[in-house]
Design an enzyme around this catalytic site. Structure first.
Site, PDB file in Angstrom:
ATOM      1  N   LYS A 204     -23.402 -45.741  10.406  1.00  0.00           N
ATOM      2  CA  LYS A 204     -24.852 -45.823  11.004  1.00  0.00           C
ATOM      3  C   LYS A 204     -25.647 -45.571  10.112  1.00  0.00           C
ATOM      4  CE  LYS A 204     -27.326 -43.719  14.726  1.00  0.00           C
ATOM      5  NZ  LYS A 204     -27.223 -42.869  16.036  1.00  0.00           N
ATOM      6  N   LYS A 258     -23.914 -49.973  12.805  1.00  0.00           N
ATOM      7  CA  LYS A 258     -25.260 -49.915  13.431  1.00  0.00           C
ATOM      8  C   LYS A 258     -26.262 -49.544  12.355  1.00  0.00           C
ATOM      9  CE  LYS A 258     -27.386 -46.890  16.681  1.00  0.00           C
ATOM     10  NZ  LYS A 258     -27.339 -45.874  17.628  1.00  0.00           N
TER      11      LYS A 258
HETATM   12  C1  PBG Z   1     -28.838 -41.042  18.478  1.00  0.00           C
HETATM   13  C2  PBG Z   1     -28.661 -42.668  18.596  1.00  0.00           C
HETATM   14  C3  PBG Z   1     -29.583 -43.569  18.182  1.00  0.00           C
HETATM   15  C4  PBG Z   1     -29.455 -44.865  18.767  1.00  0.00           C
HETATM   16  C5  PBG Z   1     -28.047 -44.614  19.566  1.00  0.00           C
HETATM   17  N1  PBG Z   1     -27.802 -43.392  19.473  1.00  0.00           N
HETATM   18  C6  PBG Z   1     -31.187 -43.494  17.317  1.00  0.00           C
HETATM   19  C7  PBG Z   1     -30.973 -42.366  16.517  1.00  0.00           C
HETATM   20  O1  PBG Z   1     -29.992 -42.479  15.623  1.00  0.00           O
HETATM   21  O2  PBG Z   1     -32.097 -41.888  16.213  1.00  0.00           O
HETATM   22  C8  PBG Z   1     -30.023 -46.024  18.542  1.00  0.00           C
HETATM   23  C9  PBG Z   1     -30.000 -47.158  19.508  1.00  0.00           C
HETATM   24  C10 PBG Z   1     -30.762 -48.006  19.472  1.00  0.00           C
HETATM   25  O3  PBG Z   1     -31.687 -48.246  19.085  1.00  0.00           O
HETATM   26  O4  PBG Z   1     -30.623 -49.162  20.413  1.00  0.00           O
HETATM   27  N2  PBG Z   1     -27.865 -40.323  18.542  1.00  0.00           N
END
Ligand code: PBG
Length: 344
Positions: A204, A258
């Site tokens: 991620k 992601k």
């Molecule tokens: C945080 C989380 C995020 C997303 C899913 N879980 C954002 C972040 O890391 O700040 C993003 C999902 C999206 O942008 O659709 N645990």
């Protein structure tokens, strides 16, 4: 393709021949997309009778629990195998430790109980991370000015057990703390929850494309600083393979990359290296980019969505978390019933 030398030459070889008709195009297609490949993220909130549009994600909503079953029914009716839930808490319910994450009667747990009762066969994926619950918007707790790894992991493991006991059959830790998959697996097993699956957000990245999601949760304005000390640097690719290897060793059943489209190379490397179920998250910013262009009349609403999703299959994905899941499944169901398209 095993050989770098392609047999044959023009004019004997003409690749346009297999592109000439709908039936040959269908016969030679290497990849396909179906509802089975899609997972729909849903935002839930407290209150009654609420279905709030998310301004930065046109066509997506935050729904109160009394609306949730009807909302999810759209996905179930189209054969989408699973939904992924995210909670939007009022700012009064957030604190520095993310206390609400451990409340067995919190929004997520109540949502899980409702959905499991209504649709026992629907896959329910619960987000494990503290950012929806913390007033500073970070995925873990802060000690001495930084997001502290091991104290955060300890809380995340407790959160995982609470969510699994409420009915989530799959947990997806999105926090990027080191070692959390192993600790979560052990905590779940210790609680007799061996059947609960783990989808690791293994690679991620610290991405600008999460902006609309943070707006949806209200964690954007709250976020102090950035997430660069725990999410990956977009410059790195080998490091993604190390992250995935560690998560697999620790017991992840599936791994996720992601964001999605800017990281198709990572999906491909992960899948060809490990050959394990690899998921992608087509994140909020990707959705809003495509949707915004569609709403302005700049992109074809059907082809742009399906092409973007098919790209994930081509890169090696088993499934895609996408805010387009319901729209795409509807298009795919219609295409299955329609006659072959005419020649163009
Ligand atoms: C945080 C989380 C995020 C997303 C899913 N879980 C954002 C972040 O890391 O700040 C993003 C999902 C999206 O942008 O659709 N645990």
């Amino acid at each position: 393709m095993n050989s770098p030398y392609l047999p044959g030459r023009y004019p004997a070889v003409r690749l346009r021949r297999t592109r000439a008709d709908d039936w040959t195009r269908r016969v030679v297609a290497e990849h396909s997309l179906s509802a089975d490949d899609l997972i729909w993220p849903i935002f839930v909130m407290d209150g009654v009778g609420k279905r709030e549009p998310i301004t930065t994600m046109p066509g997506q909503w935050r729904v109160s629990l009394d609306q949730l079953v009807a909302h999810a029914e759209a996905a179930v009716a189209l054969g989408i195998p699973a939904v992924a839930l995210f909670p939007c808490l009022a700012s009064e319910s957030k604190d520095a430790e993310g206390t609400q994450a451990l409340n067995p009667d919190n929004l997520m747990c109540r949502a899980a109980r409702l959905l499991k009762a209504a649709f026992p066969a629907l896959g329910l994926i619960g987000d494990v991370a503290l950012d929806p619950y913390t007033d500073h918007g970070h995925d873990g707790v802060i000690r001495g000015g930084t997001v502290a790894n091991d104290p955060s992991v300890e809380l995340l493991a407790k959160q995982a057990v609470v969510l699994a006991e409420a009915g989530f059959d799959t947990l997806a830790p999105s926090d990027m703390m080191d070692g959390r998959i192993g600790v979560l697996r052990a905590a779940l097993d210790h609680a007799g929850l061996q059947h609960v699956r783990l989808i690791a957000y293994a690679a991620k990245y610290a991405s600008a494309f999460y902006g609309p999601f943070r707006d949806a949760l209200g964690s954007g304005q709250a976020l102090r600083g950035d997430k660069l000390t725990y999410q990956m640097d977009p410059a790195n690719s080998d490091e993604a393979l190390r992250e995935v290897a560690l998560d697999l060793q620790e017991g992840a059943d599936m791994v996720m990359v992601k964001p999605g489209m800017p990281y198709l190379d990572i999906i491909h490397r992960v899948n060809t290296t490990f050959g394990v179920p690899t998921l992608a998250y087509q994140v909020s910013g990707e959705y809003s980019m495509i949707k915004g262009a569609i709403d302005n009349g700049w992109l074809d609403p059907e082809r742009a969505v399906l092409e973007a999703l098919l790209a994930f299959k081509r890169a090696g994905c088993s499934a895609i978390l996408s805010y387009f899941a319901v729209d795409a499944a509807r298009l795919l169901a219609r295409d299955r019933l329609s006659l072959p398209k005419t020649k163009s």
